[in-house]
Design a protein around this motif. Sequence first.
Motif, mmCIF file in Angstrom:
data_model
loop_
_atom_site.group_PDB
_atom_site.id
_atom_site.type_symbol
_atom_site.label_atom_id
_atom_site.label_comp_id
_atom_site.label_asym_id
_atom_site.label_seq_id
_atom_site.Cartn_x
_atom_site.Cartn_y
_atom_site.Cartn_z
ATOM 1 N N PHE A 1 -24.232 -13.549 27.936
ATOM 2 C CA PHE A 1 -22.797 -13.526 27.691
ATOM 3 C C PHE A 1 -22.547 -13.147 26.240
ATOM 4 N N ASP A 2 -21.836 -12.049 26.033
ATOM 5 C CA ASP A 2 -21.416 -11.677 24.689
ATOM 6 C C ASP A 2 -20.139 -12.458 24.374
ATOM 7 N N PHE A 3 -20.080 -12.985 23.167
ATOM 8 C CA PHE A 3 -18.855 -13.661 22.769
ATOM 9 C C PHE A 3 -18.394 -13.108 21.431
ATOM 10 N N PHE A 4 -17.092 -13.217 21.219
ATOM 11 C CA PHE A 4 -16.473 -12.719 20.001
ATOM 12 C C PHE A 4 -15.614 -13.815 19.398
ATOM 13 N N VAL A 5 -15.663 -13.912 18.097
ATOM 14 C CA VAL A 5 -14.827 -14.849 17.370
ATOM 15 C C VAL A 5 -13.963 -13.994 16.458
ATOM 16 N N GLU A 6 -12.674 -14.032 16.719
ATOM 17 C CA GLU A 6 -11.745 -13.149 16.014
ATOM 18 C C GLU A 6 -10.906 -13.933 15.024
ATOM 19 N N GLY A 7 -10.877 -13.463 13.791
ATOM 20 C CA GLY A 7 -10.018 -14.055 12.776
ATOM 21 C C GLY A 7 -8.593 -13.596 12.983
ATOM 22 N N VAL A 8 -7.675 -14.561 13.081
ATOM 23 C CA VAL A 8 -6.272 -14.255 13.326
ATOM 24 C C VAL A 8 -5.458 -14.745 12.129
ATOM 25 N N SER A 9 -4.670 -13.850 11.570
ATOM 26 C CA SER A 9 -3.861 -14.143 10.389
ATOM 27 C C SER A 9 -2.615 -14.934 10.762
ATOM 28 N N ASN A 10 -2.163 -15.789 9.851
ATOM 29 C CA ASN A 10 -0.944 -16.562 10.085
ATOM 30 C C ASN A 10 0.323 -15.744 9.828
ATOM 31 N N THR A 11 0.178 -14.552 9.257
ATOM 32 C CA THR A 11 1.336 -13.687 9.020
ATOM 33 C C THR A 11 1.036 -12.281 9.525
ATOM 34 N N GLU A 12 2.074 -11.563 9.811
ATOM 35 C CA GLU A 12 1.935 -10.176 10.249
ATOM 36 C C GLU A 12 1.584 -9.318 9.035
ATOM 37 N N LEU A 13 0.515 -8.559 9.147
ATOM 38 C CA LEU A 13 0.092 -7.714 8.037
ATOM 39 C C LEU A 13 0.851 -6.400 8.063
ATOM 40 N N THR A 14 1.303 -5.960 6.901
ATOM 41 C CA THR A 14 1.998 -4.681 6.813
ATOM 42 C C THR A 14 1.007 -3.606 6.404
ATOM 43 N N LEU A 15 1.096 -2.494 7.061
ATOM 44 C CA LEU A 15 0.243 -1.365 6.725
ATOM 45 C C LEU A 15 0.981 -0.443 5.766
ATOM 46 N N PRO A 16 0.285 0.057 4.770
ATOM 47 C CA PRO A 16 0.952 0.995 3.854
ATOM 48 C C PRO A 16 1.160 2.338 4.540
ATOM 49 N N PRO A 17 2.154 3.093 4.103
ATOM 50 C CA PRO A 17 2.353 4.429 4.669
ATOM 51 C C PRO A 17 1.104 5.288 4.429
ATOM 52 N N PRO A 18 0.808 6.191 5.335
ATOM 53 C CA PRO A 18 -0.419 6.983 5.198
ATOM 54 C C PRO A 18 -0.405 7.971 4.030
ATOM 55 N N ASP A 19 0.766 8.292 3.526
ATOM 56 C CA ASP A 19 0.856 9.317 2.484
ATOM 57 C C ASP A 19 1.036 8.744 1.077
ATOM 58 N N ILE A 20 0.707 7.456 0.854
ATOM 59 C CA ILE A 20 0.877 6.895 -0.482
ATOM 60 C C ILE A 20 -0.295 7.282 -1.378
ATOM 61 N N SER A 21 -0.068 7.187 -2.659
ATOM 62 C CA SER A 21 -1.106 7.548 -3.629
ATOM 63 C C SER A 21 -2.172 6.454 -3.690
ATOM 64 N N ASP A 22 -3.281 6.779 -4.313
ATOM 65 C CA ASP A 22 -4.374 5.813 -4.456
ATOM 66 C C ASP A 22 -3.923 4.585 -5.234
ATOM 67 N N HIS A 23 -3.131 4.776 -6.270
ATOM 68 C CA HIS A 23 -2.682 3.641 -7.075
ATOM 69 C C HIS A 23 -1.693 2.755 -6.307
ATOM 70 N N GLU A 24 -0.824 3.366 -5.523
ATOM 71 C CA GLU A 24 0.083 2.579 -4.692
ATOM 72 C C GLU A 24 -0.697 1.795 -3.645
ATOM 73 N N ARG A 25 -1.752 2.395 -3.101
ATOM 74 C CA ARG A 25 -2.604 1.707 -2.133
ATOM 75 C C ARG A 25 -3.317 0.526 -2.799
ATOM 76 N N MET A 26 -3.777 0.726 -4.034
ATOM 77 C CA MET A 26 -4.432 -0.367 -4.761
ATOM 78 C C MET A 26 -3.452 -1.516 -5.007
ATOM 79 N N ILE A 27 -2.195 -1.206 -5.329
ATOM 80 C CA ILE A 27 -1.185 -2.241 -5.549
ATOM 81 C C ILE A 27 -0.957 -3.015 -4.251
ATOM 82 N N HIS A 28 -0.855 -2.302 -3.144
ATOM 83 C CA HIS A 28 -0.677 -2.936 -1.832
ATOM 84 C C HIS A 28 -1.878 -3.825 -1.495
ATOM 85 N N ASP A 29 -3.069 -3.318 -1.683
ATOM 86 C CA ASP A 29 -4.281 -4.083 -1.398
ATOM 87 C C ASP A 29 -4.390 -5.314 -2.294
#
Length: 164
Positions: free
Chosen positions: A99-127
């Motif tokens: 039997f394969d089993f999986f343990v999944e980490g579930v966040s207490n808040t909804e994670l927001t994804l950055p827009p795909p066209d943001i700059s590297d520095h904006e992505r670093m700020i988001h991260d």
Amino acid sequence: MDLGYLKIKIDIKAEHDEYKKKYEYKRKELKREEIKKIFDGFKEFFKADGHFKFKENEHSIAAEYKEHAIKLDMDIYNNVDSIDFNLSGIIKTFEKDTFDFFVEGVSNTELTLPPPDISDHERMIHDTRYYKDFLEGDLVYTFEYRINGREGKYINMNGLLTAL
């Protein structure tokens, strides 16, 4: 070259790298703790009966009764080093069922994804914002246990083993 702008970019990168390092360490520690809970839960499930003996090594534990074993096996290094909050393993029964089993980490808040066209520095700020939230306890992960091919979710190893 604007030196003020250059310093801001360097500050963003330095802060990002610092928080990412702390985040990765805490994420790995959280996963190690959950792996320990998985192994302890497996052992407690069979220990309650009082007739099982245990053989352990770094990646597995076997509960034996009259030379027949049920074995929990996990690749601890790959599980801890993966970039997500998920863990996986295998339970093998004395009847050779697997039997394969999986343990999944579930966040207490909804994670927001950055827009795909943001700059590297904006992505670093988001991260960096995400890393800070995790490190400060605003973003918390809990774990759900699942058996591959089955519908149910369980809150711990005892629930998963009972379902088997």
